[in-house]
Design an enzyme around this catalytic site. Structure first.
Site, PDB file in Angstrom:
ATOM      1  N   ALA A 112       0.852  -1.200   0.000  1.00 11.13           N
ATOM      2  CA  ALA A 112       0.000   0.000   0.000  1.00 11.13           C
ATOM      3  C   ALA A 112       0.884   1.245   0.000  1.00 11.13           C
ATOM      4  CB  ALA A 112      -0.945   0.003   1.190  1.00 11.13           C
ATOM      5  N   PHE A 113       0.292   2.391  -0.336  1.00 16.22           N
ATOM      6  CA  PHE A 113       1.124   3.566  -0.608  1.00 16.22           C
ATOM      7  C   PHE A 113       1.820   4.122   0.625  1.00 16.22           C
ATOM      8  CE2 PHE A 113       0.029   7.940   0.548  1.00 16.22           C
ATOM      9  CZ  PHE A 113      -1.133   7.770   1.267  1.00 16.22           C
ATOM     10  N   LYS A 114       1.364   3.751   1.823  1.00 14.60           N
ATOM     11  CA  LYS A 114       2.009   4.300   3.018  1.00 14.60           C
ATOM     12  C   LYS A 114       3.478   3.885   3.110  1.00 14.60           C
ATOM     13  CE  LYS A 114      -2.081   5.493   5.522  1.00 14.60           C
ATOM     14  NZ  LYS A 114      -3.074   5.099   4.473  1.00 14.60           N
ATOM     15  N   ASP A 115       3.836   2.814   2.418  1.00 18.77           N
ATOM     16  CA  ASP A 115       5.257   2.428   2.353  1.00 18.77           C
ATOM     17  C   ASP A 115       6.126   3.530   1.751  1.00 18.77           C
ATOM     18  OD1 ASP A 115       4.883  -0.135   3.390  1.00 18.77           O
ATOM     19  OD2 ASP A 115       4.535  -1.015   1.415  1.00 18.77           O
ATOM     20  N   LEU A 118       6.709   5.601   4.756  1.00 16.06           N
ATOM     21  CA  LEU A 118       7.181   4.928   5.965  1.00 16.06           C
ATOM     22  C   LEU A 118       8.466   4.134   5.756  1.00 16.06           C
ATOM     23  CD1 LEU A 118       3.812   4.067   7.675  1.00 16.06           C
ATOM     24  CD2 LEU A 118       5.722   5.322   8.700  1.00 16.06           C
TER      25      LEU A 118
END
Ligand SMILES: *Cc1c(COP(=O)(O)O)cnc(C)c1O
Length: 496
Positions: A112-115, A118
């Site tokens: 998911a794009f939060k990688d 993060l």
């Protein structure tokens, strides 16, 4: 290069370096950190970026904002964060569907794009501790309803001077999400289930954060609390990078010429991802309209239509859970740019008191110059997934479908033929049961079987981090009462 300092959106508390802003997270007056001036991407600068890898582009873009970090430091960190090993399908590849340019942001370790943020933010924090002379170890506490916890664990694992403890509700996450967290590797991580729901986990974490006795014990033992919150500047600035990168890619493809304008569409929850695109625009990337796509929790659509933000409304649980949000925290940063700190502080005060505010007409006019709101119902989400797959053989997840629907609707309504860079925020496999049910009535009960069925039906491969999950060994299987969360933290810190 011009030095940039950070100030509060609410005007109090003076100026700090970016390292301090990243370490601190939130301003002392409750506001969010913003740069005191915005860098400029000149055409020559963009030309230079075109020849670079994603990691090099990231270091180059971030160095304009984080002026107390050297380019060499950032490059070293970006190379580790955005390695080919971590992003097997590329960091932010662009795919063409009609006049949409779908920006795939989900090739990282948790799909998911939060990688995208993060993977780099913990390294920025680690350096911030050095730069600010901090000798204690940062102890990160996270309460998660699924996605953020895993992305944070993957980002913070094995990073120096940081430990991370994640709490999740034992019956409140999907089977895949649970397995993702239980099998987490790394020598500085701990994952614990609690008996309770997400709110219990979140209020438990807040209670520990504000417990003076706990803080004192931790401090004596060489720790201080920190958070992995999505309003941290260190999570926002890496998100500017991929919009700049996508513009460079479109230049490389020969689809646009230098200076040509594009539009951007982002499926939005907390307003972080779309605000990053706005920052890119303000720094000179030729972006015309920003289409803010919501699911039926359409508080932002209403705001962009009327100038009134009102969270007093029913909350809906949807197929795009990461966008089920009624307070979009990062909107405060847009208000600050459009209205200044004094008005922002008063809007935020009325939001806290009455759950609503109305912006002045000049502020609203400024916001409307760039932003357009749209939303997508659950039926439209399913229909969009099906249509895009049947027409183009291309699979999109439930969040991305919200963006795709709003982008196509905008193009049809206005006749605007510019390319629309549309953020694709999760792998379709991460939400396999709902994606599959949009395509066929035959959906297996078991989530891992749904992944296999989706792969068979679409003739695409599921990402390795998800398909290998079934075989992975469980490391964390503790479940505690919510009253025991403090003890769990102290135990993890080796105190007790
Ligand atoms: C977090 C998330 C979003 C929303 O992003 P914001 O920055 O909160 O607007 C959209 N899609 C997915 C898959 C997410 O995880």
């Amino acid at each position: 290069m011009k030095e940039i300092k950070y100030v509060s959106t609410r005007g109090e508390g003076g100026k700090v370096t970016s390292a301090q802003a990243i370490k601190q997270g939130l301003c002392s007056d409750g506001g969010l950190f913003m740069p005191d001036s915005l860098p400029v991407f000149t055409p020559e600068y963009l030309e230079k970026l075109r020849g670079m890898s994603y990691a090099e582009r990231a270091a180059a873009v971030m160095s304009l904002y984080l002026t107390d970090y050297t380019y060499e430091e950032l490059l070293e960190d970006c190379k580790k964060a955005y390695s080919a090993e971590k992003f097997k399908g590329g960091c932010a590849p662009v795919k063409a569907i009609e006049n949409l340019r779908v920006l795939e942001l989900w090739h990282g370790p948790t799909c998911a794009f939060k990688d995208m943020a993060l993977q780099i933010m913990p390294r920025l924090l680690s350096r911030a501790l050095d730069k600010t002379g901090e000798e204690k170890t940062a102890l990160i506490l996270v309460a998660t309803s699924g996605d953020t916890g895993k992305a944070a664990l993957e980002g913070y694992r094995d990073v120096d001077k940081i430990k991370i403890q994640v709490f999740y509700p034992v019956d409140g996450v999907s089977r895949i999400q649970k397995k993702q967290m239980q099998t987490q590797v790394g020598n500085n991580v701990c994952v614990t289930a609690i008996k309770g729901n997400f709110d219990d986990a979140q209020s438990g974490v807040k209670k520990i954060f504000s417990d003076k006795d706990v803080s004192a014990v931790l401090e004596k033992n060489g720790y201080f609390f920190s958070s992995a919150n999505s309003i941290n500047w260190g999570r926002l600035v890496p998100q500017v990078v991929y919009y700049v990168s996508a513009y460079c890619d479109l230049l490389d493809f020969g689809e646009i010429r230098p200076g040509d304008k594009v539009n951007v569409c982002v499926p939005t929850g907390n307003f972080g991802n779309i605000f990053a695109a706005y920052l890119a625009k303000r720094s000179g990337i030729p972006i015309d309209k920003l289409i803010c796509a919501s699911n039926v929790n359409n508080v932002l659509t209403d705001f962009l239509g009327t100038g009134v933000y009102d969270r007093n409304r029913a909350f809906h649980t949807t197929m795009s859970p990461s966008m089920d949000i009624l307070i979009s925290s990062n909107l405060e940063r847009l208000l600050y740019l459009a209205a200044g700190s004094e008005k922002t502080a008063s809007y935020m005060a009325s939001l806290a008191k009455d759950g609503r505010y109305e912006v002045d007409s000049d502020v609203f006019a400024k916001i409307k110059e760039s932003f357009i709101g749209g939303f997508c119902t659950e039926d439209e989400t399913r229909k969009t997934i099906r249509e895009i797959f049947e027409k183009y053989g291309y699979l999109i997840d439930t969040h991305t479908a919200v963006g795709v629907k709003c982008a196509r609707e905008y193009a049809a309504r206005t006749g605007d033929t510019r390319p629309i860079i549309t953020a694709s925020t999760a792998s379709p496999y991460k939400f396999a049961p709902d994606v599959l049910s949009s395509l066929t009535p035959d959906v297996p009960e078991d989530e891992f079987e749904a992944i296999e069925a989706l792969s068979a039906l679409s003739k695409t491969e599921s990402p390795a981090p998800l398909s290998s999950l079934r075989e992975k060994a469980v490391r964390f299987d503790r479940t505690v009462e919510k009253e025991e969360m403090t003890r769990e933290v102290l135990r993890f810190a080796g105190i007790e």
